[in-house]
Write a protein that holds these residues in place. Structure first.
Motif, PDB file in Angstrom:
ATOM      1  N   LEU A 359       0.885  -1.164   0.000  1.00  0.00           N
ATOM      2  CA  LEU A 359       0.000   0.000   0.000  1.00  0.00           C
ATOM      3  C   LEU A 359       0.921   1.212   0.000  1.00  0.00           C
ATOM      4  CD1 LEU A 359      -2.677   1.491   0.229  1.00  0.00           C
ATOM      5  CD2 LEU A 359      -2.582   1.143   2.718  1.00  0.00           C
ATOM      6  N   PHE A 360       1.006   1.884  -1.140  1.00  0.00           N
ATOM      7  CA  PHE A 360       1.991   2.956  -1.322  1.00  0.00           C
ATOM      8  C   PHE A 360       1.321   4.317  -1.383  1.00  0.00           C
ATOM      9  CE2 PHE A 360       4.653   5.574  -4.308  1.00  0.00           C
ATOM     10  CZ  PHE A 360       5.674   5.830  -3.395  1.00  0.00           C
ATOM     11  N   GLN A 361       1.891   5.250  -0.633  1.00  0.00           N
ATOM     12  CA  GLN A 361       1.424   6.636  -0.650  1.00  0.00           C
ATOM     13  C   GLN A 361       2.576   7.530  -1.130  1.00  0.00           C
ATOM     14  OE1 GLN A 361       1.053   8.781   3.130  1.00  0.00           O
ATOM     15  NE2 GLN A 361      -1.044   9.340   2.549  1.00  0.00           N
ATOM     16  N   PRO A 362       2.482   8.081  -2.329  1.00  0.00           N
ATOM     17  CA  PRO A 362       3.548   8.981  -2.807  1.00  0.00           C
ATOM     18  C   PRO A 362       3.690  10.180  -1.876  1.00  0.00           C
ATOM     19  CG  PRO A 362       2.014   8.414  -4.573  1.00  0.00           C
ATOM     20  CD  PRO A 362       1.389   7.943  -3.302  1.00  0.00           C
ATOM     21  N   HIS A 363       4.916  10.672  -1.743  1.00  0.00           N
ATOM     22  CA  HIS A 363       5.205  11.779  -0.833  1.00  0.00           C
ATOM     23  C   HIS A 363       5.771  12.956  -1.620  1.00  0.00           C
ATOM     24  CE1 HIS A 363       7.506  13.904   2.410  1.00  0.00           C
ATOM     25  NE2 HIS A 363       6.426  13.597   3.104  1.00  0.00           N
ATOM     26  N   LEU A 364       5.049  14.040  -1.641  1.00  0.00           N
ATOM     27  CA  LEU A 364       5.404  15.313  -2.283  1.00  0.00           C
ATOM     28  C   LEU A 364       5.101  15.309  -3.788  1.00  0.00           C
ATOM     29  CD1 LEU A 364       8.817  16.275  -0.630  1.00  0.00           C
ATOM     30  CD2 LEU A 364       6.521  16.967   0.054  1.00  0.00           C
ATOM     31  N   TYR A 391       0.648  12.472  -0.884  1.00  0.00           N
ATOM     32  CA  TYR A 391       0.652  13.161   0.408  1.00  0.00           C
ATOM     33  C   TYR A 391       1.418  14.465   0.220  1.00  0.00           C
ATOM     34  CZ  TYR A 391       1.292  13.917   5.439  1.00  0.00           C
ATOM     35  OH  TYR A 391       1.276  14.438   6.706  1.00  0.00           O
ATOM     36  N   PRO A 392       0.771  15.622   0.413  1.00  0.00           N
ATOM     37  CA  PRO A 392       1.405  16.885   0.033  1.00  0.00           C
ATOM     38  C   PRO A 392       2.460  17.380   1.004  1.00  0.00           C
ATOM     39  CG  PRO A 392      -0.780  17.296   0.919  1.00  0.00           C
ATOM     40  CD  PRO A 392      -0.629  15.801   0.828  1.00  0.00           C
ATOM     41  N   ALA A 393       2.343  17.009   2.281  1.00  0.00           N
ATOM     42  CA  ALA A 393       3.237  17.537   3.320  1.00  0.00           C
ATOM     43  C   ALA A 393       3.252  19.055   3.236  1.00  0.00           C
ATOM     44  CB  ALA A 393       4.628  16.935   3.201  1.00  0.00           C
ATOM     45  N   ARG A 394       4.403  19.634   2.980  1.00  0.00           N
ATOM     46  CA  ARG A 394       4.557  21.098   2.994  1.00  0.00           C
ATOM     47  C   ARG A 394       4.275  21.744   1.651  1.00  0.00           C
ATOM     48  NH1 ARG A 394       9.149  18.230   3.338  1.00  0.00           N
ATOM     49  NH2 ARG A 394      10.639  18.336   1.620  1.00  0.00           N
ATOM     50  N   GLU A 395       3.934  20.969   0.615  1.00  0.00           N
ATOM     51  CA  GLU A 395       3.853  21.498  -0.742  1.00  0.00           C
ATOM     52  C   GLU A 395       2.422  21.792  -1.178  1.00  0.00           C
ATOM     53  OE1 GLU A 395       7.790  19.587  -2.920  1.00  0.00           O
ATOM     54  OE2 GLU A 395       5.808  18.815  -3.422  1.00  0.00           O
ATOM     55  N   ASP A 396       2.306  22.734  -2.091  1.00  0.00           N
ATOM     56  CA  ASP A 396       1.051  22.971  -2.800  1.00  0.00           C
ATOM     57  C   ASP A 396       1.008  22.070  -4.032  1.00  0.00           C
ATOM     58  OD1 ASP A 396       0.208  25.004  -1.041  1.00  0.00           O
ATOM     59  OD2 ASP A 396       1.482  26.466  -2.088  1.00  0.00           O
ATOM     60  N   PRO A 397      -0.189  21.720  -4.515  1.00  0.00           N
ATOM     61  CA  PRO A 397      -0.290  20.855  -5.700  1.00  0.00           C
ATOM     62  C   PRO A 397       0.401  21.458  -6.919  1.00  0.00           C
ATOM     63  CG  PRO A 397      -2.408  21.017  -4.583  1.00  0.00           C
ATOM     64  CD  PRO A 397      -1.510  22.040  -3.943  1.00  0.00           C
ATOM     65  N   GLY A 400      -1.449  18.844 -12.944  1.00  0.00           N
ATOM     66  CA  GLY A 400      -1.160  17.683 -13.782  1.00  0.00           C
ATOM     67  C   GLY A 400      -0.354  16.590 -13.122  1.00  0.00           C
ATOM     68  N   ILE A 401       0.116  16.817 -11.887  1.00  0.00           N
ATOM     69  CA  ILE A 401       0.932  15.811 -11.202  1.00  0.00           C
ATOM     70  C   ILE A 401       0.063  15.091 -10.168  1.00  0.00           C
ATOM     71  CG2 ILE A 401       2.968  15.382  -9.802  1.00  0.00           C
ATOM     72  CD1 ILE A 401       3.498  16.280 -12.699  1.00  0.00           C
ATOM     73  N   THR A 402      -0.234  13.835 -10.442  1.00  0.00           N
ATOM     74  CA  THR A 402      -1.029  12.996  -9.545  1.00  0.00           C
ATOM     75  C   THR A 402      -0.384  11.626  -9.443  1.00  0.00           C
ATOM     76  OG1 THR A 402      -2.452  11.991 -11.236  1.00  0.00           O
ATOM     77  CG2 THR A 402      -3.101  14.187 -10.409  1.00  0.00           C
ATOM     78  N   SER A 403      -0.948  10.787  -8.605  1.00  0.00           N
ATOM     79  CA  SER A 403      -0.410   9.435  -8.457  1.00  0.00           C
ATOM     80  C   SER A 403      -0.613   8.589  -9.707  1.00  0.00           C
ATOM     81  CB  SER A 403      -1.050   8.745  -7.243  1.00  0.00           C
ATOM     82  OG  SER A 403      -2.451   8.698  -7.372  1.00  0.00           O
ATOM     83  N   GLY A 446       4.371   9.622   4.491  1.00  0.00           N
ATOM     84  CA  GLY A 446       3.231  10.376   4.998  1.00  0.00           C
ATOM     85  C   GLY A 446       2.462   9.622   6.063  1.00  0.00           C
ATOM     86  N   ASP A 447       1.145   9.800   6.075  1.00  0.00           N
ATOM     87  CA  ASP A 447       0.330   9.178   7.125  1.00  0.00           C
ATOM     88  C   ASP A 447      -0.174   7.791   6.745  1.00  0.00           C
ATOM     89  OD1 ASP A 447      -1.558   9.899   5.234  1.00  0.00           O
ATOM     90  OD2 ASP A 447      -2.633  11.304   6.534  1.00  0.00           O
ATOM     91  N   VAL A 448       0.394   7.192   5.699  1.00  0.00           N
ATOM     92  CA  VAL A 448       0.045   5.815   5.357  1.00  0.00           C
ATOM     93  C   VAL A 448       0.362   4.870   6.508  1.00  0.00           C
ATOM     94  CG1 VAL A 448       2.277   5.278   4.272  1.00  0.00           C
ATOM     95  CG2 VAL A 448       0.217   4.054   3.548  1.00  0.00           C
ATOM     96  N   THR A 449       1.311   5.258   7.355  1.00  0.00           N
ATOM     97  CA  THR A 449       1.661   4.433   8.510  1.00  0.00           C
ATOM     98  C   THR A 449       0.463   4.179   9.414  1.00  0.00           C
ATOM     99  OG1 THR A 449       3.165   4.258  10.402  1.00  0.00           O
ATOM    100  CG2 THR A 449       2.391   6.463   9.840  1.00  0.00           C
TER     101      THR A 449
END
Length: 461
Positions: A359-364, A391-397, A400-403, A446-449
């Motif tokens: 179960l993978f959650q991309p980060h940034l 998972y955006p963390a500190r970044e704004d979207p 065109g960039i999605t999982s 991210g919070d996938v944990t």
């Protein structure tokens, strides 16, 4: 041994005190007698651990949380300029201290080992901290993750050695002056702060230049970026380690033994064999880096090598979360393609014929934009994967960039991938895919944990 505190850190206020890096500095300051306060977005076990040390921890960010008599406000690079406590500090004329400057002040007067690299820092720092403590050296340490209990990411020790994770992401590792520096690898990452490999190399050259006179740079002989950095570094003693034939500390063998490895190295003309209590070649090499660094600081290698076996993992680094219905759930912090590949290969070597589900959650968004295709290729090493939104963390979207970038690349590499956009639905999806004997990895920074326990709950129904 406790060097005195600078006046600016006698009554510090931390914005984001519950974070991995910030909480460690706050803990050491509290243990050294500072009157620590701070705030965080949400309550946590880490915040509770700090309160147990006498720190004042507010939940939420508000100007009123900042005491008028605070000696400084400590921030990380993630804190935005419009944070109300930071705005209030400016109004009151309270100095703002970056966390890297606070950590540098804590190391002053001790014998620092600074652990740097694109990945592997937390593990290697933890290995050194645990093994030195096992030998009775009573090190101080600041790590980017908990060893076991909440708040175990840092400690003020009575000894002269200070082991610190050195973060290159925002160039904050330029603030440290280590006696021994470790560079595990050098790759392009943190794309919001580095535009090219040249900038990365320049940054690491600056870090190496901060090593005190007579100190040592311990660096990988195997990784291409590290070898290039070695060619660029001047004026410092260099000790290389790895499987390369020209390594100063040469790895002769890494023999998997279930969830452990037996490692044999050639150091100063003699062979040493020791056990690493976590699986995977990359963790074995991290242990060899720790061994070389300790030896450079004067810790006898024949004592440090067996002590390294005392390290049994750190939270989120292939940490077993539990087992239900014959399926084990393991948490992985891997979020860069190299880390993802290393953890999946380690699990493949340890798992035998068991299926591996991720179960993978991309980060940034920036990391996904630059490395999404490589992430997808890494997921092809699993038997099946579920991919969440970024998972955006500190970044704004980034438009065109999605999982989907990762999912498309994974499918092109022949991977079995399912997209799940509702994070709360993901545990049920993964549990529905799992069969007895499978290994499930929750993977990402991210919070996938938080979903691991929910998967176990679904499996047990």
């Amino acid at each position: 041994m406790a060097p005195g505190l600078p006046a600016s850190l006698e009554r510090p206020h931390f914005i984001g005190i519950g974070g991995a890096g910030m909480s460690g500095i706050a803990k050491i300051l509290a243990q050294r007698g500072a009157k620590v306060a701070g705030s965080d977005a949400k309550d946590s076990e880490t915040a509770q651990a700090l309160r147990a040390l006498g720190a004042t921890v507010h939940i939420g960010h508000a100007a009123a949380h900042l005491a008028d008599d605070a000696s400084s406000v400590v921030v990380s690079s993630a804190i935005r300029a419009d944070n109300p406590e930071l705005v209030r500090a400016a109004e009151l004329g309270i100095p703002v201290v970056h966390r890297s400057d606070a950590l540098a002040a804590l190391m002053d007067g001790l014998r620092p080992i600074a652990v740097a690299g694109t990945h592997g820092k937390t593990t290697t720092t933890s290995m050194l901290a645990v093994s030195l403590a096992t030998l009775g050296r009573e090190p101080s340490y600041a790590i980017g993750g908990d060893l076991d209990a909440p708040g175990s990411n840092a400690l003020h020790g009575a000894g002269e050695i200070f082991v610190a994770e050195a973060d290159e992401s925002d160039r904050s590792f330029h603030k440290y002056a280590p006696e021994v520096a470790i560079v595990l690898n050098v790759e392009l990452d943190h794309h919001a702060n580095y535009a090219s490999m040249e900038e990365i190399y320049d940054s690491f050259v600056t870090f190496a230049g901060r090593i005190v006179p007579g100190g040592t740079l311990v660096i990988s002989a195997d990784q291409d970026g590290a070898r290039e950095l070695t060619r660029r570094v001047e004026g410092v003693r260099v000790v290389t380690y790895g499987e390369a034939v020209d390594a100063d500390v040469r790895v002769l063998a890494v023999v998997p033994q279930g969830l452990k490895s037996e490692v044999t190295v050639l150091l100063d003309g003699r062979e040493l064999t020791f056990t690493v209590s976590v699986p995977g070649r990359h963790y074995a090499l991290n242990a060899v880096a720790a061994l070389a660094a300790g030896a450079a600081l004067g810790v006898p290698a024949e004592e440090l090598a067996p002590a390294l076996a005392a390290y049994t993992g750190v939270k989120r680094r292939l940490q077993l979360k539990g087992e239900a219905a014959g399926t084990q759930v393991i948490d992985s912090y891997a979020h860069h393609p190299t880390e993802m590949t290393a953890d999946l290969e380690a699990m493949r070597a340890a798992a035998g014929d068991a299926r591996i589900l991720v179960l993978f959650q991309p980060h940034l968004f920036s990391r996904t934009q630059e490395l999404g295709r490589e992430m997808g290729a890494a997921l092809a090493l699993a038997d099946a994967s579920v991919v969440l939104d970024i998972y955006p963390a500190r970044e704004d979207p980034i438009p065109g960039i999605t999982s989907e970038l990762i999912i498309d690349a994974a499918r092109a590499a022949g991977a079995d991938v399912t997209a799940v956009h509702d994070k709360q639905a993901a545990p049920g999806v993964v549990a529905g895919m799992a069969r007895p004997g499978d290994l499930v990895l929750t993977m990402g920074a991210g919070d996938v944990t938080d979903l691991g326990p929910l998967i176990l709950d679904q499996l047990s129904r």
